[in-house]
Design a protein around this motif. Structure first.
Motif, short mmCIF file in Angstrom:
data_model
loop_
_atom_site.label_atom_id
_atom_site.label_comp_id
_atom_site.label_asym_id
_atom_site.label_seq_id
_atom_site.Cartn_x
_atom_site.Cartn_y
_atom_site.Cartn_z
N UNK A 105 1.08 -1.04 0.22
CA UNK A 105 0.04 -0.30 -0.13
C UNK A 105 0.82 1.36 0.26
N UNK A 106 1.66 1.14 0.98
CA UNK A 106 2.98 2.17 0.67
C UNK A 106 3.33 2.56 -0.53
N UNK A 107 3.78 1.63 -0.87
CA UNK A 107 4.57 1.72 -2.07
C UNK A 107 3.66 1.62 -3.44
N UNK A 108 2.55 1.81 -3.23
CA UNK A 108 1.56 2.86 -4.54
C UNK A 108 1.30 3.81 -4.40
N UNK A 109 1.47 4.35 -2.81
CA UNK A 109 1.20 6.10 -3.07
C UNK A 109 2.62 6.61 -3.69
N UNK A 110 3.52 6.11 -3.08
CA UNK A 110 4.66 6.23 -3.23
C UNK A 110 4.71 6.34 -5.30
N UNK A 111 4.62 5.76 -5.12
CA UNK A 111 4.59 5.64 -6.86
C UNK A 111 3.25 6.69 -8.07
N UNK A 112 2.61 6.91 -7.17
CA UNK A 112 1.43 7.76 -7.57
C UNK A 112 2.14 8.98 -7.49
N UNK A 113 2.98 9.30 -6.11
CA UNK A 113 3.24 10.64 -6.48
C UNK A 113 4.51 11.41 -7.02
N UNK A 114 5.10 10.13 -7.35
CA UNK A 114 5.55 10.56 -8.31
C UNK A 114 5.47 9.65 -10.03
N UNK A 115 4.41 9.63 -9.95
CA UNK A 115 3.72 9.76 -11.30
C UNK A 115 3.40 11.14 -11.66
N UNK A 116 2.69 11.54 -10.55
CA UNK A 116 2.23 13.19 -10.30
C UNK A 116 3.80 14.05 -10.65
N UNK A 117 4.77 13.75 -10.37
CA UNK A 117 6.43 14.43 -11.04
C UNK A 117 6.59 13.74 -12.45
N UNK B 54 4.13 9.90 6.82
CA UNK B 54 2.84 10.90 6.41
C UNK B 54 1.43 9.31 7.50
N UNK B 55 1.11 8.94 5.74
CA UNK B 55 0.67 7.64 6.28
C UNK B 55 0.70 6.88 6.97
N UNK B 56 1.95 6.06 7.60
CA UNK B 56 1.87 6.22 8.44
C UNK B 56 1.28 6.25 10.32
N UNK B 57 1.68 7.59 10.15
CA UNK B 57 1.04 8.52 11.23
C UNK B 57 0.42 8.73 11.17
#
Length: 297
Positions: A163-175, A292-295
């Protein structure tokens, strides 16, 4: 004997092991720090040919961590060795020099995290690229995730690292990054994702594979080859490699780990422009997405 020790450790050998450690702490020259050997403290010199079974470490010197280490233990040998030699070895190793400790776990909301920002775990990959004549600049991190014992229990399915990996991948795709599909990966590497997974595992030293047994490795590769000064004319690119390990099934609080390596290739590895700063900032932002997500969990 080794099988009996591991099977009946709690009933027959735990107290003996504790006594051995307490005696070892009082050895002349010891700094009072003795412990059982685990996969991460198994002597690196043996990892290509042997796998940890059990043993003990004693640190020496006036500091903590110590300035020297003595390791005494037993290990099973790799099939390539046991075919022509012993199935197991007893070893005694003296290591001189400062002891390297794992980063301490720190509280983070309902979690206890071990955050490692050293590039050591990705160093072999970078060296292989440089041997092929490809200039590379790396910024990396690894987050090992444990649930605090006092926090409410969480299910481990679906795996949190994914799940965390998907969040990071989504952020990178925005970039502006694009993730490699299975088809693209096979086209560029000549291997399927499963074959790539197996190839990665084979690159792990035999004696370090114990740590990964029963844990599934997943990876993502995202690339950006336009939109930056260093990518003009096809002179460079920036890649992001995301690796996840699911938690150990028999350890309820262990939720696995997420690693990210952001790399500048070619011109994007140069210090002559702002590409290195871009790589560092992107790795930092990716790490913050996870924290941030874990928090909030």
């Amino acid at each position: 004997m080794l099988a009996d020790y591991k099977t009946n450790y709690v009933k027959k050998y735990a107290s003996q092991a504790s006594s051995y450690i307490e005696e070892a702490k009082r050895c002349p020259g010891s700094n009072g720090d003795a412990s059982r050997i685990i996969e991460s403290t198994f002597p690196p010199v043996f990892r290509p040919v042997a796998e940890h079974d059990f043993g003990f470490n004693v640190q020496y010197g006036d500091t903590k961590p110590g300035s020297a280490l003595v390791s005494h233990g037993f290990a099973r040998t790799a099939p390539e060795v046991s075919k022509r030699g012993p199935d197991a070895i007893e070893y005694l190793v003296f290591s001189d020099g400062p002891m390297k400790e794992l980063p301490a776990r720190t509280p983070h909301g309902n979690w206890r995290l071990r955050l490692d920002t050293s590039p050591d775990f990705a160093a072999p990959f970078v060296k292989a690229l440089k041997r092929q004549g490809l200039p590379t600049y790396l910024s990396a991190f690894d987050v090992d995730i444990e649930r605090s014992p006092r926090a409410s229990a969480l299910p481990k399915n679906p795996p949190l690292p994914e799940e965390l990996s998907r969040l990071v991948a989504s952020r990178l795709e925005d970039e502006g990054f694009e993730e490699m599909s299975d088809e693209t990966l096979e086209k560029h590497t000549g291997k399927t994702r499963k074959e790539m997974n197996e190839a990665i595992f084979k690159e792990i030293a035999f004696g370090a594979r114990n740590f990964f047994n029963g844990r599934t490795l997943q990876f993502r590769i995202l690339m950006k080859d336009s939109g930056l000064p260093c990518t003009q004319g096809g002179r460079g690119a920036v890649g992001a490699y995301l690796f996840t390990f699911e938690g150990q099934k028999d350890v309820q609080v262990n939720f696995g780990s997420v690693s990210a390596s952001v790399l500048g290739f070619g011109s994007c590895a140069s210090s002559a422009n702002h590409s290195r700063e871009y790589v560092r900032n992107l790795a930092e932002e990716s790490k913050q997405v996870i924290l941030n997500d874990l928090q909030g969990r």
